[in-house]
Design a protein around this motif. Structure first.
Motif, PDB file in Angstrom:
ATOM      1  N   TYR A 134       4.692   0.240 -11.051  1.00  0.00           N
ATOM      2  CA  TYR A 134       5.498   0.951  -9.706  1.00  0.00           C
ATOM      3  C   TYR A 134       6.955   0.440  -9.449  1.00  0.00           C
ATOM      4  O   TYR A 134       7.934   0.865  -8.790  1.00  0.00           O
ATOM      5  CB  TYR A 134       4.038   0.448  -8.145  1.00  0.00           C
ATOM      6  CG  TYR A 134       5.184   0.711  -6.957  1.00  0.00           C
ATOM      7  CD1 TYR A 134       6.026   2.190  -5.915  1.00  0.00           C
ATOM      8  CD2 TYR A 134       6.147  -0.006  -6.093  1.00  0.00           C
ATOM      9  CE1 TYR A 134       6.454   2.107  -5.415  1.00  0.00           C
ATOM     10  CE2 TYR A 134       7.110   0.031  -5.195  1.00  0.00           C
ATOM     11  CZ  TYR A 134       7.323   1.214  -4.294  1.00  0.00           C
ATOM     12  OH  TYR A 134       7.939   1.157  -3.868  1.00  0.00           O
TER      13      TYR A 134
ATOM     14  N   ASN B  92       0.821  -1.218  -0.252  1.00  0.00           N
ATOM     15  CA  ASN B  92       0.134   0.437   0.632  1.00  0.00           C
ATOM     16  C   ASN B  92       1.128   1.155   0.097  1.00  0.00           C
ATOM     17  O   ASN B  92       0.608   2.269   0.612  1.00  0.00           O
ATOM     18  CB  ASN B  92      -0.828   0.070   0.497  1.00  0.00           C
ATOM     19  CG  ASN B  92      -2.197  -0.996   1.238  1.00  0.00           C
ATOM     20  OD1 ASN B  92      -2.346  -1.676   0.062  1.00  0.00           O
ATOM     21  ND2 ASN B  92      -1.964  -1.929   2.034  1.00  0.00           N
TER      22      ASN B  92
ATOM     23  N   LYS C 273       2.169  10.181 -17.446  1.00  0.00           N
ATOM     24  CA  LYS C 273       1.817  10.451 -15.971  1.00  0.00           C
ATOM     25  C   LYS C 273       2.807  11.865 -15.573  1.00  0.00           C
ATOM     26  O   LYS C 273       3.017  12.182 -14.274  1.00  0.00           O
ATOM     27  CB  LYS C 273       1.729   9.361 -15.558  1.00  0.00           C
ATOM     28  CG  LYS C 273       0.589   8.298 -15.308  1.00  0.00           C
ATOM     29  CD  LYS C 273       0.212   6.801 -14.623  1.00  0.00           C
ATOM     30  CE  LYS C 273      -0.297   6.482 -14.884  1.00  0.00           C
ATOM     31  NZ  LYS C 273      -0.925   5.371 -14.356  1.00  0.00           N
TER      32      LYS C 273
ATOM     33  N   GLU D  85       8.473  15.016 -10.487  1.00  0.00           N
ATOM     34  CA  GLU D  85       7.519  14.402 -10.155  1.00  0.00           C
ATOM     35  C   GLU D  85       7.093  13.084 -10.054  1.00  0.00           C
ATOM     36  O   GLU D  85       7.426  12.642  -7.996  1.00  0.00           O
ATOM     37  CB  GLU D  85       5.940  14.754 -10.919  1.00  0.00           C
ATOM     38  CG  GLU D  85       4.658  14.534 -10.054  1.00  0.00           C
ATOM     39  CD  GLU D  85       4.018  14.496 -11.247  1.00  0.00           C
ATOM     40  OE1 GLU D  85       2.280  13.719 -11.214  1.00  0.00           O
ATOM     41  OE2 GLU D  85       3.695  15.509 -12.316  1.00  0.00           O
TER      42      GLU D  85
ATOM     43  N   MET E  75       7.359  10.993  -5.569  1.00  0.00           N
ATOM     44  CA  MET E  75       6.699   9.910  -5.354  1.00  0.00           C
ATOM     45  C   MET E  75       6.785   9.290  -4.764  1.00  0.00           C
ATOM     46  O   MET E  75       6.676   8.343  -3.862  1.00  0.00           O
ATOM     47  CB  MET E  75       5.965   9.856  -6.662  1.00  0.00           C
ATOM     48  CG  MET E  75       4.651   8.268  -6.271  1.00  0.00           C
ATOM     49  SD  MET E  75       4.067   7.626  -8.101  1.00  0.00           S
ATOM     50  CE  MET E  75       3.205   9.010  -8.498  1.00  0.00           C
TER      51      MET E  75
ATOM     52  N   GLU F 132       8.574   9.654  -1.162  1.00  0.00           N
ATOM     53  CA  GLU F 132       7.456   9.646  -0.359  1.00  0.00           C
ATOM     54  C   GLU F 132       6.967   7.539  -0.106  1.00  0.00           C
ATOM     55  O   GLU F 132       6.710   7.901   1.159  1.00  0.00           O
ATOM     56  CB  GLU F 132       6.076   9.866  -0.216  1.00  0.00           C
ATOM     57  CG  GLU F 132       5.599  11.769  -0.801  1.00  0.00           C
ATOM     58  CD  GLU F 132       5.026  12.031  -1.500  1.00  0.00           C
ATOM     59  OE1 GLU F 132       4.044  11.539  -1.984  1.00  0.00           O
ATOM     60  OE2 GLU F 132       4.510  13.579  -1.425  1.00  0.00           O
ATOM     61  N   ALA F 133       7.375   7.092  -0.675  1.00  0.00           N
ATOM     62  CA  ALA F 133       7.152   5.231  -1.197  1.00  0.00           C
ATOM     63  C   ALA F 133       8.117   5.307  -0.003  1.00  0.00           C
ATOM     64  O   ALA F 133       8.303   4.474   0.620  1.00  0.00           O
ATOM     65  CB  ALA F 133       7.095   5.120  -2.470  1.00  0.00           C
TER      66      ALA F 133
ATOM     67  N   LYS G 163       2.393   2.513  -3.025  1.00  0.00           N
ATOM     68  CA  LYS G 163       2.437   3.684  -4.221  1.00  0.00           C
ATOM     69  C   LYS G 163       0.782   4.190  -4.685  1.00  0.00           C
ATOM     70  O   LYS G 163       0.174   3.547  -3.798  1.00  0.00           O
ATOM     71  CB  LYS G 163       2.408   1.589  -5.406  1.00  0.00           C
ATOM     72  CG  LYS G 163       1.165   0.799  -5.905  1.00  0.00           C
ATOM     73  CD  LYS G 163       1.235  -0.066  -6.868  1.00  0.00           C
ATOM     74  CE  LYS G 163       0.143  -0.877  -6.787  1.00  0.00           C
ATOM     75  NZ  LYS G 163      -1.000   0.150  -7.268  1.00  0.00           N
ATOM     76  N   SER G 164       1.342   4.841  -5.375  1.00  0.00           N
ATOM     77  CA  SER G 164      -0.003   5.262  -5.633  1.00  0.00           C
ATOM     78  C   SER G 164      -0.837   4.307  -6.270  1.00  0.00           C
ATOM     79  O   SER G 164      -0.876   3.368  -6.790  1.00  0.00           O
ATOM     80  CB  SER G 164      -0.133   6.776  -6.731  1.00  0.00           C
ATOM     81  OG  SER G 164      -1.018   7.246  -7.318  1.00  0.00           O
ATOM     82  N   ASP G 165      -2.731   5.138  -6.319  1.00  0.00           N
ATOM     83  CA  ASP G 165      -4.103   3.695  -7.275  1.00  0.00           C
ATOM     84  C   ASP G 165      -3.505   4.385  -8.205  1.00  0.00           C
ATOM     85  O   ASP G 165      -4.207   3.307  -9.012  1.00  0.00           O
ATOM     86  CB  ASP G 165      -4.882   4.366  -6.272  1.00  0.00           C
ATOM     87  CG  ASP G 165      -5.140   3.905  -4.713  1.00  0.00           C
ATOM     88  OD1 ASP G 165      -4.337   3.543  -3.789  1.00  0.00           O
ATOM     89  OD2 ASP G 165      -5.475   4.499  -4.309  1.00  0.00           O
ATOM     90  N   ALA G 166      -3.015   5.432  -8.880  1.00  0.00           N
ATOM     91  CA  ALA G 166      -2.493   5.768 -10.598  1.00  0.00           C
ATOM     92  C   ALA G 166      -1.731   4.537 -11.220  1.00  0.00           C
ATOM     93  O   ALA G 166      -1.461   4.387 -12.251  1.00  0.00           O
ATOM     94  CB  ALA G 166      -2.765   6.969 -10.496  1.00  0.00           C
TER      95      ALA G 166
END
Length: 145
Positions: free
Chosen positions: A38, A27, A76, A98, A102, A105-106, A29-32
């Motif tokens: 990922y 959980n 993206k 970007e 991401m 943060e992960a 990774k981004s849902d996108a």
């Protein structure tokens, strides 16, 4: 230790690595993103710049599938293609600003979970584990990169 016994320990270790990697990164990774996207971003983050063929080999994906996933990630705004100045036919792939944000943060969430797993270790045990990881990297994993 004989080679077969060492191999059995290695198989047990690599299986445990896959299990803990899954647990630590659950959980984050981004849902996108798809799980494959990922994993590609994670690989780029720790190895950049990388080539399309390096990603394809690491992910065990065909070149066309890898290229398709990279195009999606590029749309993206998560990765960039850079031209190799020495050989303009070669392109390196890096994270965009970007994408870097991401992945930072992960990795922070993963680091927090990892910290929870090693909180009860002594300083000496942490040092010993660090040395063991360096030895594995140097003698088992790195020679084949």
């Amino acid at each position: 230790m004989d080679k077969n016994n060492l191999f059995q320990k290695f198989i047990t270790f690599t299986t445990a690595v896959h299990q803990i990697t899954s647990e630590l990164s659950k959980n984050v990774k981004s849902d996108a993103l798809t799980p494959v996207q990922y994993r590609i971003l994670e690989y780029i983050a720790v190895s950049q710049p990388v080539t399309l063929s390096e990603i394809s080999d690491c992910m065990n994906m065909s070149m066309p599938n890898t290229s398709r996933e990279l195009k999606k990630l590029s749309r993206k705004n998560l990765c960039d293609k850079i031209v190799d100045a020495a050989d303009r036919r070669r392109h390196g792939i890096t994270l965009s600003a970007e994408g870097q944000t991401m992945m930072n943060e992960a990795f922070q969430r993963i680091a927090s979970r990892f910290a929870g797993r090693i909180d009860n270790l002594s300083d000496e045990e942490r040092i010993e584990i660090g040395h063991a990881l360096e030895l594995l990297q140097e003698k088992v994993f790195y020679p084949y990169r």
